[in-house]
Scaffold this motif. Structure first.
Motif, PDB file in Angstrom:
ATOM      1  N   CYS A 258     -15.182  10.265   1.531  1.00 38.37           N
ATOM      2  CA  CYS A 258     -13.900   8.525   2.155  1.00 38.37           C
ATOM      3  C   CYS A 258     -13.416   8.289   0.955  1.00 38.37           C
ATOM      4  O   CYS A 258     -12.801   7.184   0.853  1.00 38.37           O
ATOM      5  N   ASP A 259     -14.851   8.291  -0.105  1.00 38.20           N
ATOM      6  CA  ASP A 259     -14.705   6.475  -1.541  1.00 38.20           C
ATOM      7  C   ASP A 259     -14.862   6.755  -2.621  1.00 38.20           C
ATOM      8  O   ASP A 259     -13.587   7.077  -2.844  1.00 38.20           O
ATOM      9  N   PHE A 260     -15.703   7.913  -2.911  1.00 38.51           N
ATOM     10  CA  PHE A 260     -15.623   7.969  -4.411  1.00 38.51           C
ATOM     11  C   PHE A 260     -14.258   8.412  -5.020  1.00 38.51           C
ATOM     12  O   PHE A 260     -13.932   8.474  -6.198  1.00 38.51           O
ATOM     13  N   LEU A 261     -14.169   9.984  -3.942  1.00 42.31           N
ATOM     14  CA  LEU A 261     -13.041  11.265  -4.058  1.00 42.31           C
ATOM     15  C   LEU A 261     -11.618  10.343  -3.791  1.00 42.31           C
ATOM     16  O   LEU A 261     -10.800  10.996  -4.270  1.00 42.31           O
ATOM     17  N   GLY A 262     -12.560   9.860  -2.809  1.00 44.73           N
ATOM     18  CA  GLY A 262     -11.146  10.325  -1.422  1.00 44.73           C
ATOM     19  C   GLY A 262     -10.320  11.468  -1.050  1.00 44.73           C
ATOM     20  O   GLY A 262     -10.515  12.235  -1.183  1.00 44.73           O
ATOM     21  N   TRP A 263      -9.968  11.196   0.247  1.00 51.40           N
ATOM     22  CA  TRP A 263      -9.618  12.795   0.738  1.00 51.40           C
ATOM     23  C   TRP A 263      -8.076  13.480  -0.048  1.00 51.40           C
ATOM     24  O   TRP A 263      -7.925  14.429   0.044  1.00 51.40           O
ATOM     25  N   ASN A 264      -7.637  12.740  -0.914  1.00 52.07           N
ATOM     26  CA  ASN A 264      -6.054  13.173  -1.444  1.00 52.07           C
ATOM     27  C   ASN A 264      -6.562  13.914  -2.175  1.00 52.07           C
ATOM     28  O   ASN A 264      -6.097  15.187  -2.582  1.00 52.07           O
ATOM     29  N   GLU A 265      -7.359  13.419  -3.238  1.00 46.58           N
ATOM     30  CA  GLU A 265      -8.261  14.442  -4.226  1.00 46.58           C
ATOM     31  C   GLU A 265      -8.800  16.486  -3.542  1.00 46.58           C
ATOM     32  O   GLU A 265      -8.821  16.615  -3.467  1.00 46.58           O
ATOM     33  N   VAL A 266      -9.800  15.326  -2.551  1.00 43.53           N
ATOM     34  CA  VAL A 266     -10.885  16.493  -1.877  1.00 43.53           C
ATOM     35  C   VAL A 266      -9.812  17.445  -1.221  1.00 43.53           C
ATOM     36  O   VAL A 266      -9.948  18.737  -1.740  1.00 43.53           O
ATOM     37  N   LEU A 267      -8.334  16.830  -1.199  1.00 38.72           N
ATOM     38  CA  LEU A 267      -7.352  17.560  -0.461  1.00 38.72           C
ATOM     39  C   LEU A 267      -6.785  18.852  -0.980  1.00 38.72           C
ATOM     40  O   LEU A 267      -6.739  19.827  -1.161  1.00 38.72           O
ATOM     41  N   GLU A 268      -6.749  18.420  -2.263  1.00 36.94           N
ATOM     42  CA  GLU A 268      -6.599  19.197  -3.747  1.00 36.94           C
ATOM     43  C   GLU A 268      -6.828  20.783  -3.365  1.00 36.94           C
ATOM     44  O   GLU A 268      -6.420  21.886  -4.603  1.00 36.94           O
ATOM     45  N   TYR A 269      -8.682  21.413  -3.195  1.00 39.01           N
ATOM     46  CA  TYR A 269      -9.233  22.301  -3.135  1.00 39.01           C
ATOM     47  C   TYR A 269      -9.107  22.969  -1.649  1.00 39.01           C
ATOM     48  O   TYR A 269      -8.461  22.296  -1.046  1.00 39.01           O
ATOM     49  N   ASP A 270      -9.168  24.923  -2.105  1.00 39.68           N
ATOM     50  CA  ASP A 270      -9.506  25.227  -0.344  1.00 39.68           C
ATOM     51  C   ASP A 270     -10.498  25.279   0.183  1.00 39.68           C
ATOM     52  O   ASP A 270     -11.065  25.755   1.128  1.00 39.68           O
ATOM     53  N   GLU A 271     -11.926  24.789  -0.856  1.00 49.35           N
ATOM     54  CA  GLU A 271     -12.960  25.535   0.198  1.00 49.35           C
ATOM     55  C   GLU A 271     -13.664  23.832  -0.735  1.00 49.35           C
ATOM     56  O   GLU A 271     -13.657  23.651  -1.761  1.00 49.35           O
ATOM     57  N   LEU A 272     -15.150  23.416   0.308  1.00 46.00           N
ATOM     58  CA  LEU A 272     -15.872  21.927  -0.182  1.00 46.00           C
ATOM     59  C   LEU A 272     -16.785  23.028   0.200  1.00 46.00           C
ATOM     60  O   LEU A 272     -17.534  23.379   1.368  1.00 46.00           O
ATOM     61  N   VAL A 273     -18.024  22.306  -0.613  1.00 47.38           N
ATOM     62  CA  VAL A 273     -19.976  22.637  -0.605  1.00 47.38           C
ATOM     63  C   VAL A 273     -20.216  21.673  -0.689  1.00 47.38           C
ATOM     64  O   VAL A 273     -19.765  20.911  -1.422  1.00 47.38           O
ATOM     65  N   LEU A 274     -20.936  21.351   0.466  1.00 47.04           N
ATOM     66  CA  LEU A 274     -21.141  20.134   0.572  1.00 47.04           C
ATOM     67  C   LEU A 274     -23.354  20.885   0.364  1.00 47.04           C
ATOM     68  O   LEU A 274     -23.932  21.456   1.106  1.00 47.04           O
ATOM     69  N   ILE A 275     -23.740  20.132  -0.939  1.00 44.45           N
ATOM     70  CA  ILE A 275     -25.274  20.627  -0.828  1.00 44.45           C
ATOM     71  C   ILE A 275     -26.310  19.314  -0.805  1.00 44.45           C
ATOM     72  O   ILE A 275     -26.219  18.098  -1.231  1.00 44.45           O
ATOM     73  N   ASN A 276     -28.017  19.576  -0.627  1.00 41.76           N
ATOM     74  CA  ASN A 276     -28.449  18.249  -0.817  1.00 41.76           C
ATOM     75  C   ASN A 276     -29.768  19.093  -1.763  1.00 41.76           C
ATOM     76  O   ASN A 276     -29.692  20.783  -1.887  1.00 41.76           O
ATOM     77  N   ASP A 277     -31.446  19.096  -2.303  1.00 40.16           N
ATOM     78  CA  ASP A 277     -31.726  18.745  -3.165  1.00 40.16           C
ATOM     79  C   ASP A 277     -33.166  18.852  -2.717  1.00 40.16           C
ATOM     80  O   ASP A 277     -33.879  19.265  -3.934  1.00 40.16           O
ATOM     81  N   SER A 278     -33.348  19.622  -1.674  1.00 41.64           N
ATOM     82  CA  SER A 278     -33.989  19.930  -0.771  1.00 41.64           C
ATOM     83  C   SER A 278     -34.513  21.427  -0.451  1.00 41.64           C
ATOM     84  O   SER A 278     -35.435  21.809   0.342  1.00 41.64           O
ATOM     85  N   PHE A 279     -34.199  22.639  -1.885  1.00 43.99           N
ATOM     86  CA  PHE A 279     -35.016  23.382  -1.942  1.00 43.99           C
ATOM     87  C   PHE A 279     -34.669  23.734  -2.889  1.00 43.99           C
ATOM     88  O   PHE A 279     -33.963  23.379  -4.971  1.00 43.99           O
TER      89      PHE A 279
END
Length: 642
Positions: free
Chosen positions: A75-96
């Motif tokens: 919502c802030d660092f990238l913004g939806w205009n940039e995010v929606l330029e992509y076909d897939e979004l991957v959300l990962i944390n460092d817990s593994f």
């Protein structure tokens, strides 16, 4: 197809370990843009790892946990205009840890599977203590495909998502609801791992599979990762912990993944008692008939205080002296003279720290104390049995010591070994003492020597001993102040941990068999007596619950008002055995509902009527430790812990 990945990093010490670099390197083979978000305003060590692989790197305060980091990135660092330029979004944390297969093969496998969003593994429907958990993808790795990513509901979901204040809020309001929420909107989902074989229509028997079946999931179920959380997870209410050890061996022997990436992180970040228990770091040594070798890098240092033990010590030392250097230390000069007459190297000492300094040039050091072998303070057979427990398990013979050295050389992360805790006669009374009132002093001492490792008042050290094997480099790399002899035994496993080593228990084959029988016998008698006094039970947790029920009944009878401190899993677990509850309590400033099970929930400061009030703290031990001072400051003295 254009893919964006947001990887979330958080570390209490603001350190980025190499396992993260490996994961980022693998992700770069499968994503077009890799964004790393650090839940912390700085990285003290390892920042170059992130800079090497991240296309964009953002820092933020740790507000809202990983979900808050994802929200800010979108919502802030990238913004939806940039995010929606992509076909897939991957959300990962460092817990593994992982992957143990190439990351591009994972995306390739999932590509033809029809799903609007997918993850690595899911949790089946579950009912526990009256709390229902829906089927859901576990949120540490989620891929959102184009149809869902570009749908207005997905953007709306993140923009309305609050910054949760507690981890349980994240679990209950994000992880448990995400899959169901978007599924009901018509979006389909799938997962990589095949876990359905272990799920049941009896939802009370479903469980978090990565916590209990690591080896099976990695080898057979298409889950090429190891969750960090499970290493500290207590699985004994369902199984023994064999899967974790098997998983690590499988990773080491059947994949290209360097297991040192795992050890580096968990030794730094996890409680060493959890590591020792869940990896079963207890070594049973045989006395193989193999050629003995003279080894000048090994020293056996014996601290002697009791002339009565001399004849028994000499039985061990006479055989050992032909192959290993023996040093005798004492504060009793007359006793040293007797060993000197036997042609041993003897040294007078005034404090144990000076002894350790004199030994640190050796590669491997065994420090061992003698024992009173008279009947002055206890039956002599009791003291002699303790002496045998020490010497038989640490320095039984030259053949045995050679195998101990081989153990160190074959396990390069092993730094310290102690004998098993004695369980006979009055020594049984030392079981269950925990920190024995020394937690604050141990914590203070570790801080004074700049050791920052995880210690907890509810997890005492698995070994408290002044008899042990230790690597000389550990002694060379630490400057110890003059410490009371009764405090130093509590420190060793933490000192070793601070230098990247784990610790374990060393036991001879004969003693392992004997101690197994003894402990089984103690457990059998204890279980029988508990059942006779407190009623039937099916497992260890139920046994503890039965014992608590008796104390609880007495507590309830003595108080006309009963309130439960806590509204989490422990409160739900015990609510069915606590009668006449008039209210629940949470700490001031914590999230709370207005009621639970139709009973009002209060902040601690709102509890005014104290007459005949008894408070039952239904929380995990680590949380009880935080709550008790709050009760004392508020002058609530009538409480009991479940």
């Amino acid at each position: 197809m254009k893919r964006l990945c947001i990887y979330l990093v958080y570390d209490k010490q603001n350190i980025v370990d190499e396992y993260i670099g490996y994961m980022l390197q693998e992700l770069k083979t499968s994503v077009d843009t890799l964004v790393v978000v650090c839940n912390g305003l700085e990285i003290k060590k390892g920042k170059s790892i992130l800079e090497t692989y991240a296309d964009k790197l953002f820092f933020r305060e740790n507000v809202g946990f990983d979900v808050g980091g994802f929200k800010d990135a979108l919502c802030d660092f990238l913004g939806w205009n940039e995010v929606l330029e992509y076909d897939e979004l991957v959300l990962i944390n460092d817990s593994f840890f992982g992957p143990f297969v190439p990351m591009d093969s994972i995306f390739e496998y999932m590509q033809p599977i029809s799903a609007d969003f997918w993850g690595l593994i899911k949790h089946g429907k579950r009912m526990e203590n009256g709390f229902f958990t829906p089927e859901h993808i576990q949120s540490f790795f989620i891929v959102v495909r184009s149809r869902m990513l570009h749908h207005a509901s997905y953007r709306e979901f993140w923009e309305k998502l609050p910054y949760y204040k507690t981890f349980m809020e994240v679990v209950c309001n994000y992880e448990l609801k995400f899959t169901d929420y978007f599924s009901k909107l018509g979006f389909s989902y799938s997962v990589l791992a095949d876990t359905e074989v272990n799920d049941s229509a009896n939802i009370e028997n479903n469980y978090i599979q990565y916590s209990a079946l690591a080896y099976e999931l990695i080898k057979k179920r298409r889950f090429p990762f190891l969750k960090k959380q499970q290493i500290a997870f207590d699985v004994l209410h369902m199984q023994t912990q064999e899967n974790l050890r098997q998983a690590l061996d499988y990773i080491e022997n059947n994949t290209v993944y360097d297991v040192n990436l795992i050890w580096d992180n968990i030794i730094r970040t996890m409680n060493i008692s959890d590591i020792q228990k869940n990896f079963a770091l207890q070594y049973i040594i045989k006395e193989n008939e193999k050629p003995r070798k003279n080894d000048s890098n090994v020293v056996i240092a014996v601290i002697v205080n009791h002339e009565s033990a001399m004849e028994y010590l000499l039985e061990y030392l006479e055989e050992l002296r032909n192959n290993y250097q023996i040093r005798i230390y004492s504060k009793d000069k007359n006793l040293l003279n007797k060993y000197d007459l036997c042609k041993y190297d003897v040294f007078y000492y005034s404090n144990i720290v000076d002894v350790l300094k004199s030994l640190n040039s050796f590669t491997y050091i065994c420090l061992i104390n003698d024992v009173d072998a008279t009947s002055d303070n206890m039956p002599s057979c009791t003291g002699k049995s303790y002496l045998y427990n020490l010497f038989h398990n640490l320095v039984k013979s030259s053949h045995y010591v050679e195998n101990v050295i081989d153990l160190f050389e074959n396990n390069v992360r092993l730094g310290y070994l102690a004998p098993p805790k004695a369980n006979h006669a009055l020594y049984f009374g030392n079981w269950g003492l925990g920190w024995n009132g020394k937690y604050d002093k141990v914590k203070e001492t570790l801080q004074s020597i700049d050791i920052d490792v995880p210690i907890s008042e509810d997890k005492p050290p698995f070994s408290i001993s002044n008899n042990y094997w230790i690597r000389g480099e550990i002694l060379r790399n630490i400057t110890l102040p003059i410490i009371n002899d009764d405090l130093l035994p509590y420190l060793w496993i933490y000192i070793a941990q601070s230098q990247g080593f784990y610790s374990g228990i060393l036991e001879s084959q004969e003693y392992a068999a004997m101690n197994e029988i003894n402990l089984q016998n103690y457990l059998e008698q204890t279980a029988f007596q508990v059942r006779q006094l407190f009623g039937k039970y099916q497992n260890f947790e139920e046994m503890k619950k039965c014992i608590f029920q008796k104390a609880l009944n007495d507590f309830v009878r003595q108080n006309k008002q009963i309130m439960i401190y806590g509204t989490g899993g422990m409160a739900r677990k015990y609510q069915d055995i606590i009668p006449n509850v008039t209210g629940y309590i949470v700490s001031d400033g914590q999230p709370k509902e207005t009621e639970m099970n139709g009973i009002p929930v209060y902040f601690l400061s709102e509890v005014i009527d104290r007459k005949d009030l008894g408070i039952i703290i239904c929380m995990l031990p680590k949380n009880q430790i935080q709550v008790i001072p709050l009760l004392k400051r508020a002058k609530f003295d009538n409480y009991i812990c479940c």
